[in-house]
Design a protein around this motif. Structure first.
Motif, mmCIF file in Angstrom:
data_model
loop_
_atom_site.group_PDB
_atom_site.id
_atom_site.type_symbol
_atom_site.label_atom_id
_atom_site.label_comp_id
_atom_site.label_asym_id
_atom_site.label_seq_id
_atom_site.Cartn_x
_atom_site.Cartn_y
_atom_site.Cartn_z
ATOM 1 N N SER A 58 24.394 43.537 10.041
ATOM 2 C CA SER A 58 25.561 44.327 9.658
ATOM 3 C C SER A 58 25.941 44.051 8.201
ATOM 4 N N LYS A 59 26.733 44.947 7.629
ATOM 5 C CA LYS A 59 27.227 44.727 6.267
ATOM 6 C C LYS A 59 28.077 43.462 6.216
ATOM 7 N N LEU A 60 28.891 43.239 7.257
ATOM 8 C CA LEU A 60 29.729 42.045 7.280
ATOM 9 C C LEU A 60 28.869 40.779 7.313
ATOM 10 N N ALA A 61 27.731 40.834 7.994
ATOM 11 C CA ALA A 61 26.835 39.672 8.027
ATOM 12 C C ALA A 61 26.259 39.397 6.642
ATOM 13 N N LYS A 62 26.012 40.455 5.875
ATOM 14 C CA LYS A 62 25.536 40.249 4.501
ATOM 15 C C LYS A 62 26.639 39.606 3.651
ATOM 16 N N TRP A 63 27.889 40.061 3.855
ATOM 17 C CA TRP A 63 29.010 39.445 3.139
ATOM 18 C C TRP A 63 29.203 37.997 3.578
ATOM 19 N N LYS A 64 28.966 37.746 4.857
ATOM 20 C CA LYS A 64 29.068 36.383 5.379
ATOM 21 C C LYS A 64 28.129 35.459 4.622
ATOM 22 N N THR A 65 26.905 35.912 4.418
ATOM 23 C CA THR A 65 25.929 35.100 3.684
ATOM 24 C C THR A 65 26.409 34.863 2.255
ATOM 25 N N ALA B 17 34.848 31.260 9.280
ATOM 26 C CA ALA B 17 35.465 32.322 10.080
ATOM 27 C C ALA B 17 34.583 33.576 10.112
ATOM 28 N N LEU B 18 34.071 33.982 8.954
ATOM 29 C CA LEU B 18 33.177 35.143 8.911
ATOM 30 C C LEU B 18 31.910 34.897 9.726
ATOM 31 N N THR B 19 31.423 33.679 9.659
ATOM 32 C CA THR B 19 30.217 33.316 10.392
ATOM 33 C C THR B 19 30.449 33.437 11.892
ATOM 34 N N LEU B 20 31.577 32.907 12.363
ATOM 35 C CA LEU B 20 31.886 33.013 13.792
ATOM 36 C C LEU B 20 32.126 34.465 14.197
ATOM 37 N N TRP B 21 32.827 35.213 13.363
ATOM 38 C CA TRP B 21 33.115 36.608 13.695
ATOM 39 C C TRP B 21 31.825 37.425 13.810
ATOM 40 N N THR B 22 30.935 37.282 12.836
ATOM 41 C CA THR B 22 29.685 38.047 12.907
ATOM 42 C C THR B 22 28.831 37.574 14.077
ATOM 43 N N GLY B 23 28.873 36.287 14.371
ATOM 44 C CA GLY B 23 28.155 35.783 15.542
ATOM 45 C C GLY B 23 28.699 36.396 16.822
ATOM 46 N N TRP B 24 30.029 36.503 16.903
ATOM 47 C CA TRP B 24 30.666 37.115 18.064
ATOM 48 C C TRP B 24 30.255 38.582 18.175
ATOM 49 N N LEU C 193 41.053 22.740 -3.286
ATOM 50 C CA LEU C 193 41.692 23.715 -2.397
ATOM 51 C C LEU C 193 40.850 24.993 -2.308
ATOM 52 N N VAL C 194 40.335 25.449 -3.435
ATOM 53 C CA VAL C 194 39.471 26.642 -3.446
ATOM 54 C C VAL C 194 38.240 26.391 -2.579
ATOM 55 N N SER C 195 37.665 25.217 -2.721
ATOM 56 C CA SER C 195 36.499 24.831 -1.940
ATOM 57 C C SER C 195 36.804 24.898 -0.443
ATOM 58 N N ASP C 196 37.942 24.318 -0.053
ATOM 59 C CA ASP C 196 38.321 24.319 1.369
ATOM 60 C C ASP C 196 38.555 25.731 1.891
ATOM 61 N N ILE C 197 39.272 26.543 1.130
ATOM 62 C CA ILE C 197 39.561 27.918 1.557
ATOM 63 C C ILE C 197 38.272 28.705 1.728
ATOM 64 N N LEU C 198 37.380 28.614 0.747
ATOM 65 C CA LEU C 198 36.119 29.355 0.832
ATOM 66 C C LEU C 198 35.257 28.874 2.001
ATOM 67 N N LEU C 199 35.225 27.564 2.231
ATOM 68 C CA LEU C 199 34.425 27.035 3.330
ATOM 69 C C LEU C 199 34.967 27.520 4.675
ATOM 70 N N ILE D 135 29.092 27.183 11.039
ATOM 71 C CA ILE D 135 28.048 27.891 10.295
ATOM 72 C C ILE D 135 26.675 27.519 10.840
ATOM 73 N N LEU D 136 26.432 26.230 11.013
ATOM 74 C CA LEU D 136 25.129 25.803 11.534
ATOM 75 C C LEU D 136 24.877 26.353 12.933
ATOM 76 N N PHE D 137 25.898 26.317 13.786
ATOM 77 C CA PHE D 137 25.745 26.816 15.151
ATOM 78 C C PHE D 137 25.308 28.281 15.147
ATOM 79 N N ARG D 138 26.028 29.101 14.400
ATOM 80 C CA ARG D 138 25.719 30.532 14.374
ATOM 81 C C ARG D 138 24.356 30.796 13.751
ATOM 82 N N GLU D 139 24.020 30.040 12.697
ATOM 83 C CA GLU D 139 22.766 30.282 11.989
ATOM 84 C C GLU D 139 21.548 29.890 12.830
ATOM 85 N N PHE D 140 21.747 29.066 13.847
ATOM 86 C CA PHE D 140 20.653 28.774 14.779
ATOM 87 C C PHE D 140 20.704 29.692 15.998
ATOM 88 N N PHE D 141 21.910 29.957 16.500
ATOM 89 C CA PHE D 141 22.060 30.707 17.748
ATOM 90 C C PHE D 141 21.632 32.169 17.609
#
Length: 188
Positions: free
Chosen positions: A127-134, A166-173, A155-161, A103-109
């Protein structure tokens, strides 16, 4: 007569979100569960203000270059500084640091990429997906904040994180792929 952008309500809400980071982080780093709960409440208000400032800017036609600049910065500061505080206080496991660092990498890059491309008059729209990512990032960090108070959310915390990572990397890609022709010089 031009409106002072600092007096526009959406911009004041965005500035308040930035200022709120200081007490949120101080309360998280205190180590006191009661203060962490107050930090969570402030954090939720700050996260909701991300939607509210945009809604009001559209509803009241209070757009401004200042607001367009500050809004994404406020989001990145809130997410990035909270990640640092949660890493510092041990809220993240070693494995949690993988999506946190992604998350930090993408948010700076990506802002750096946008800045570079801005110099070439190329614009990468959000993109809409980037808004969902946020949104997923903000929810995930809220649950991480809540986890010491409600350990059953681990477990919920881990899954959401991980979903946020994953969304952060995908939108960055997606942004990198869209900008690649301009970076590589292959714009044919």
């Amino acid at each position: 007569m031009a409106r002072n952008p600092l007096l526009l309500i959406p911009n004041q809400i965005t500035i308040a979100r930035i200022v709120a980071i200081i007490p949120i982080v101080a309360l998280v780093m205190s180590g006191d569960p009661a203060l962490r709960l107050i930090a969570l409440v402030l954090y939720v208000l700050a996260a909701v203000s991300d939607w509210l400032d945009g809604y009001l800017a559209r509803a009241w036609d209070q757009y401004s270059p200042l607001g367009r600049m500050l809004d994404p910065i406020a989001d990145k500061l809130l997410v990035g500084i909270l990640i640092a505080a949660l890493a510092w206080d041990g809220s993240f496991s070693a494995l949690d640091m993988i999506p946190a660092c992604a998350i930090l990498f993408r948010e700076f890059f990506i802002p750096g990429l946008r800045e570079f491309l801005g110099n070439t008059q190329i614009v990468l729209p959000v993109s809409k997906l980037a808004k969902w990512k946020t949104t997923v990032q903000l929810v995930a960090l809220g649950v991480v904040l809540l986890e010491p108070i409600a350990p059953e959310l681990g477990l919920v915390s881990d899954i959401l994180l991980w979903l946020a990572g994953a969304l952060t990397l995908w939108t960055g890609w997606q942004y990198l792929a869209a900008s690649w022709p301009h970076l590589s010089g292959d714009q044919s």
